[in-house]
Write a protein that holds these residues in place. Structure first.
Motif, PDB file in Angstrom:
ATOM      1  N   ASP A   1       0.850  -1.210   0.000  1.00  0.00           N
ATOM      2  CA  ASP A   1       0.000   0.000   0.000  1.00  0.00           C
ATOM      3  C   ASP A   1       0.885   1.260   0.000  1.00  0.00           C
ATOM      4  OD1 ASP A   1      -2.293   1.580   0.248  1.00  0.00           O
ATOM      5  OD2 ASP A   1      -2.917   0.703   2.154  1.00  0.00           O
ATOM      6  N   ASN A   2       0.284   2.396   0.244  1.00  0.00           N
ATOM      7  CA  ASN A   2       0.967   3.691   0.209  1.00  0.00           C
ATOM      8  C   ASN A   2       1.900   3.898   1.407  1.00  0.00           C
ATOM      9  OD1 ASN A   2      -0.721   4.183  -1.948  1.00  0.00           O
ATOM     10  ND2 ASN A   2      -2.005   5.663  -0.904  1.00  0.00           N
ATOM     11  N   GLN A   3       2.965   4.668   1.171  1.00  0.00           N
ATOM     12  CA  GLN A   3       3.838   5.161   2.245  1.00  0.00           C
ATOM     13  C   GLN A   3       4.395   4.045   3.120  1.00  0.00           C
ATOM     14  OE1 GLN A   3       2.742   8.811   4.288  1.00  0.00           O
ATOM     15  NE2 GLN A   3       1.171   9.226   2.764  1.00  0.00           N
ATOM     16  N   VAL A   4       4.704   2.939   2.509  1.00  0.00           N
ATOM     17  CA  VAL A   4       5.372   1.845   3.218  1.00  0.00           C
ATOM     18  C   VAL A   4       6.874   2.009   3.015  1.00  0.00           C
ATOM     19  CG1 VAL A   4       5.730  -0.673   3.204  1.00  0.00           C
ATOM     20  CG2 VAL A   4       3.411   0.284   3.051  1.00  0.00           C
TER      21      VAL A   4
ATOM     22  N   ILE B   1       0.123  -3.113   4.463  1.00  0.00           N
ATOM     23  CA  ILE B   1      -0.828  -1.995   4.406  1.00  0.00           C
ATOM     24  C   ILE B   1      -0.133  -0.689   4.775  1.00  0.00           C
ATOM     25  CG2 ILE B   1      -3.097  -1.229   5.233  1.00  0.00           C
ATOM     26  CD1 ILE B   1      -3.876  -4.156   5.452  1.00  0.00           C
ATOM     27  N   ALA B   2      -0.803   0.397   4.510  1.00  0.00           N
ATOM     28  CA  ALA B   2      -0.223   1.743   4.492  1.00  0.00           C
ATOM     29  C   ALA B   2       0.617   2.084   5.719  1.00  0.00           C
ATOM     30  CB  ALA B   2      -1.338   2.768   4.355  1.00  0.00           C
ATOM     31  N   GLN B   3       1.721   2.768   5.457  1.00  0.00           N
ATOM     32  CA  GLN B   3       2.583   3.363   6.486  1.00  0.00           C
ATOM     33  C   GLN B   3       3.271   2.334   7.372  1.00  0.00           C
ATOM     34  OE1 GLN B   3      -0.373   6.213   8.025  1.00  0.00           O
ATOM     35  NE2 GLN B   3       0.725   7.854   6.988  1.00  0.00           N
ATOM     36  N   ALA B   4       3.261   1.071   6.965  1.00  0.00           N
ATOM     37  CA  ALA B   4       4.074   0.078   7.663  1.00  0.00           C
ATOM     38  C   ALA B   4       5.532   0.258   7.258  1.00  0.00           C
ATOM     39  CB  ALA B   4       3.599  -1.334   7.321  1.00  0.00           C
TER      40      ALA B   4
ATOM     41  N   LYS C   1       0.668   0.741   9.569  1.00  0.00           N
ATOM     42  CA  LYS C   1       1.509   1.420  10.563  1.00  0.00           C
ATOM     43  C   LYS C   1       2.323   0.465  11.429  1.00  0.00           C
ATOM     44  CE  LYS C   1      -0.824   5.819  11.004  1.00  0.00           C
ATOM     45  NZ  LYS C   1       0.390   6.619  10.970  1.00  0.00           N
TER      46      LYS C   1
ATOM     47  N   ASN D   1      11.702  10.510   0.085  1.00  0.00           N
ATOM     48  CA  ASN D   1      10.353  10.952   0.461  1.00  0.00           C
ATOM     49  C   ASN D   1      10.260  11.543   1.860  1.00  0.00           C
ATOM     50  OD1 ASN D   1       9.202  10.536  -2.002  1.00  0.00           O
ATOM     51  ND2 ASN D   1       8.309   8.568  -1.535  1.00  0.00           N
TER      52      ASN D   1
ATOM     53  N   GLN E   1      11.222   8.795   4.599  1.00  0.00           N
ATOM     54  CA  GLN E   1       9.877   9.079   5.118  1.00  0.00           C
ATOM     55  C   GLN E   1       9.882   9.620   6.543  1.00  0.00           C
ATOM     56  OE1 GLN E   1       6.681   6.325   4.161  1.00  0.00           O
ATOM     57  NE2 GLN E   1       7.957   5.277   2.689  1.00  0.00           N
TER      58      GLN E   1
ATOM     59  N   GLN F   1      10.570   6.881   9.009  1.00  0.00           N
ATOM     60  CA  GLN F   1       9.181   7.126   9.418  1.00  0.00           C
ATOM     61  C   GLN F   1       9.065   7.774  10.793  1.00  0.00           C
ATOM     62  OE1 GLN F   1       7.632   3.116   8.561  1.00  0.00           O
ATOM     63  NE2 GLN F   1       6.673   3.915   6.713  1.00  0.00           N
TER      64      GLN F   1
ATOM     65  N   LYS G   1      10.018   5.225  13.374  1.00  0.00           N
ATOM     66  CA  LYS G   1       8.600   5.438  13.704  1.00  0.00           C
ATOM     67  C   LYS G   1       8.387   6.170  15.025  1.00  0.00           C
ATOM     68  CE  LYS G   1       6.373   1.884  10.991  1.00  0.00           C
ATOM     69  NZ  LYS G   1       5.305   2.708  10.477  1.00  0.00           N
TER      70      LYS G   1
ATOM     71  N   MET H   1       9.462   3.410  17.743  1.00  0.00           N
ATOM     72  CA  MET H   1       8.013   3.549  17.934  1.00  0.00           C
ATOM     73  C   MET H   1       7.640   4.263  19.225  1.00  0.00           C
ATOM     74  SD  MET H   1       6.677   0.021  16.120  1.00  0.00           S
ATOM     75  CE  MET H   1       5.077   0.644  15.622  1.00  0.00           C
TER      76      MET H   1
ATOM     77  N   PHE I   1      -6.547   0.768  -2.337  1.00  0.00           N
ATOM     78  CA  PHE I   1      -5.922  -0.555  -2.123  1.00  0.00           C
ATOM     79  C   PHE I   1      -7.047  -1.577  -2.006  1.00  0.00           C
ATOM     80  CE2 PHE I   1      -3.130  -3.337   0.670  1.00  0.00           C
ATOM     81  CZ  PHE I   1      -2.101  -3.488  -0.243  1.00  0.00           C
TER      82      PHE I   1
ATOM     83  N   ASN J   1       4.016  15.201   0.291  1.00  0.00           N
ATOM     84  CA  ASN J   1       4.091  13.742   0.210  1.00  0.00           C
ATOM     85  C   ASN J   1       2.919  13.029   0.862  1.00  0.00           C
ATOM     86  OD1 ASN J   1       6.313  13.635  -1.418  1.00  0.00           O
ATOM     87  ND2 ASN J   1       7.802  13.287   0.197  1.00  0.00           N
TER      88      ASN J   1
ATOM     89  N   THR K   1      -0.757  11.251   0.641  1.00  0.00           N
ATOM     90  CA  THR K   1      -1.394  10.461  -0.412  1.00  0.00           C
ATOM     91  C   THR K   1      -2.900  10.369  -0.154  1.00  0.00           C
ATOM     92  OG1 THR K   1      -0.800   8.467   0.850  1.00  0.00           O
ATOM     93  CG2 THR K   1       0.643   9.069  -0.948  1.00  0.00           C
TER      94      THR K   1
ATOM     95  N   ASP L   1      -6.061   8.402  -1.841  1.00  0.00           N
ATOM     96  CA  ASP L   1      -6.533   7.457  -2.854  1.00  0.00           C
ATOM     97  C   ASP L   1      -7.951   7.795  -3.303  1.00  0.00           C
ATOM     98  OD1 ASP L   1      -4.192   6.019  -2.641  1.00  0.00           O
ATOM     99  OD2 ASP L   1      -5.074   4.380  -1.480  1.00  0.00           O
TER     100      ASP L   1
ATOM    101  N   GLN M   1      -1.901   9.651   5.135  1.00  0.00           N
ATOM    102  CA  GLN M   1      -2.493   8.708   4.184  1.00  0.00           C
ATOM    103  C   GLN M   1      -4.007   8.726   4.341  1.00  0.00           C
ATOM    104  OE1 GLN M   1      -2.481   6.678   1.758  1.00  0.00           O
ATOM    105  NE2 GLN M   1      -3.715   4.892   2.210  1.00  0.00           N
TER     106      GLN M   1
END
Lengths: 340, 340, 340
Positions: free
Chosen positions: A243-246, A261-264, A281, B223, B245, B263, B281, B299, C194, C223, C225, C227, C247
């Motif tokens: 997905d996005n921003q991974v 999935i996103a941002q992971a 995430k 990014n 990121q 991230q 993160k 995190m 997605f 940056n 996103t 969808d 996101q």
């Protein structure tokens, strides 16, 4: 119907043709030559359109749908209103997807290189489409039916497989990408991994000498970043969807059919076996092994190996049931304390 | 060896030359004029190649390596197989990095402006390389040996230092960037910080009147976004490495030699002193001070100042040992409850 | 003052003119025709400049300011040094924002299409500015006074409203964007959500047949996103401000005046009513409803609906006070255990 400014619709198709596309069975009584013109959700569909029921939660919408046809599990057939033609499928959502693809086929353009693209000594299949502003450097190869979006940058000797689509403003270097992949806008693939020797006088960069190797039918979402390997390659297996921003760090190996999935983010040298699901995430630490079919819940932080098929959750991640018990324990202790 | 499609190898070099590059000592018995052609990991290396041992965990791979030479700590010399020439270094990984740089030197292109670049009234050093599709606006300066990637955008009056590399599709405005920096693809530097006065009739934008000031030898990953200051500048000190990121908000001051992993996000006006390490993160709240050499675990969510040298972890972040104790406590309480 | 290489200053303005701009009252004794040349912070301001006091914390800086004028709450007027002219406002920060906008007005360029832009059969208002390398595809419309940044890509039939600004290297497709929006560099809007049906033989893509519909006065950070919808549209209401690296998944509906801070993510089909605040790095699961004016604390993971006005925090998110109690409980239990 989908906004015709943005989507070109094919069809109409007969019900029989759609059943064939969908791998579904026409109900015996169904009118196989009925013409269907579009797909639509249960509550929006009207005459001439086909809809689907996948989630039992929407059963009530089924009973009042105005669609001419509906894809559903044979067990649900009795709930459909009279007169709605039924396509029976054990995987109604998959069948819907295939039918929607028939009405709105993905297209990679009509071939041809924009005069406003900048192509060095690269090898471009004549059936590929290259949009304006795209930059393709020496030695790159672009396969049959591929699509390079506007202002995308394809670095030296990069390989883009057949029917693969590179989105606008994507930046690709040091990578070999397979067939039928979909790389979304703003994706960065192949830049140096984050590798250096710490030194008080200034961190010393470790040259990143690997590549990114991507299989077939891989999707990589918008603004995702995939660093190349430090020596070994970074690898993404066929059929994996990202997905996005991974963030995928150097030397990571991702198997086939995974979903991220996103941002992971997956830290360096970690291995995901096939069919792993990483929710939004999540952070996975470096040098770990995530077993086949494991599932990592949203926002978890994984600091140890995960066994095949295991489901983990939390920060640090633990078996999902244990996490739920811990959440309940903390809640109970807090409430008890408040009472005392 | 590294894929020659993507990497140009220099050399060969004599062992003595490599020892000099690496700041390492040749073992007395070593054959100083032996020619070495490449670097490789312990388990992949073959005749004519040099490898290294940094992590004791890989000692077994050392005993069976087929490399002709190996960089290692003097204490480990006894574990090397006979016939392997040894380079002795107290920092084997750093020595390896320097040797790998000798074989695979970073290059910023051969100089020259692509005819497909769009250059306004900017000042470009003749030794700089500007790729196709790059846009460089009025008043910008690009230093000696710098590299501006394809489709990168350099805004008005931006300064790009000598030997600095700007990746494809990066967008830079309102910024002064030092020498020997590496800005990766898709990075956005200098856009407005997120500043507004909340108002029921519509948030009122606060003009962001500062800049982004970046020192020398800074890396900023793919990014990543760095907002310009609201009035004060956003600053990133020399020798700081930032991964992919990462989000750096307006007015943040980052010292020298910091490391910020993928991230992570640093909120507005927070100060990181020198040599801070922020793991993946992490979120750091605004208006905080993170002391010199502090380490923030992956995190974590930092909501208070962190003392110099302190190591914090958790959400909210606390001393790392306290976090580990809390994790153990919750586990114990949950398990006890399950037994009752 | 702001660096003149990056910022063009207007003015000077009389104090009366600034009071009018700011919706503030001149103190009775104030010199209404005094000329003011710039804005500056309390501790940096000098003769001829105007400053502001919004946060009582900075009262000491007020007493020693060298500014010629200051915007502040009437209650604080007594703390200002003699001779500083006062603008009285119940919302000093908002008043400052308006005055700073007067000195440093946002500009979308002087109109005109760069010869180095690539424009297909699109409809561009003559007052719009299109920078070099921008690619605008067939059927797109660009409104009056709009600005399309260098190397931005505007897809087929996309609508860009009047006075809307699209940053460099942004990629927009399948979207209708309103007036006075500010889309920052590197933003990706309108790519496929997605969506796929999981299948052992290979995930089956579900065509994403919706759009992205964005209101007026919306800001979308670098940056980020967004969808497009799967069938329904993804929607962002007027006056909503979104920070960097956020996101927004398919089918999400965001109301008016919301604020979403950096690196947050909103999963598919979730609804945010008006004036919701989502802090940094929050994750909101799919198919939820976040009520009007709800506030979600930084790094929270929201797994259930949030009531209007509710303030939640934690992972999983809970009422903020409950979270603080839980944090205290864990700390107390851990400390007790250590003593035993």
């Amino acid at each position: 119907m989908a906004d015709p400014r943005f989507f070109d619709r094919s069809g109409p198709f007969t019900l029989q043709a759609l059943a064939d596309v969908a791998g579904a069975d026409l109900q015996e009584s169904a009118q196989s030559d009925l013409e269907i013109s579009d797909v639509a959700p249960l509550d929006k569909a009207s005459t001439g359109q086909i809809t689907f029921l996948d989630n039992v939660r929407y059963k009530d919408q089924l009973t009042s749908t105005k669609a001419s046809a509906c894809i559903l599990d044979p067990k649900m057939a009795g709930h459909a209103p009279d007169g709605v033609q039924l396509l029976l499928s054990k995987s109604p959502y998959k069948s819907y997807a295939l039918i929607a693809q028939a009405f709105y086929p993905a297209t990679n353009g009509e071939g041809g290189i924009s005069k406003a693209a900048h192509i060095a000594a690269a090898s471009i299949d004549p059936s590929a489409t290259i949009e304006a502003g795209a930059v393709i450097m020496d030695g790159a190869t672009v396969g049959a039916g591929a699509y390079i979006g506007a202002n995308a940058v394809i670095g030296k000797n990069v390989g883009i497989g057949a029917h693969t689509r590179i989105g606008p403003n994507a930046s690709i270097s040091h990578a070999i990408i397979g067939d039928h992949c979909f790389i979304y806008p703003g994706v960065c693939i192949g830049q140096d991994g984050f590798g250096f020797a710490i030194d008080p006088a200034g961190h010393v960069k470790v040259p990143q000498l690997g590549r990114v190797i991507i299989g077939d039918h891989v999707e990589i979402g918008a603004n995702t970043t995939v660093d190349r390997g430090a020596g070994p390659d970074t690898e993404i297996g066929s059929g994996t969807w990202i997905d996005n921003q991974v963030q995928i760090a150097h030397n990571v190996k991702i198997g086939r059919g995974c979903v991220i999935i996103a941002q992971a983010g997956i830290a360096g040298s970690t291995v995901l076996e096939d069919f792993v699901v990483v929710a939004a995430k999540v952070g996975v630490a470096g040098h770990l092994k995530i077993g086949m079919g494991a599932r990592i819940g949203a926002m978890s932080g994984v600091m140890r190996d995960v066994a095949p098929g295991e489901e983990v959750l939390g920060l640090p991640a633990m078996p999902a049931k244990e996490f739920m018990r811990q959440v309940a324990t903390i809640k109970r202790m807090t409430s008890k304390r408040d009472k005392n």
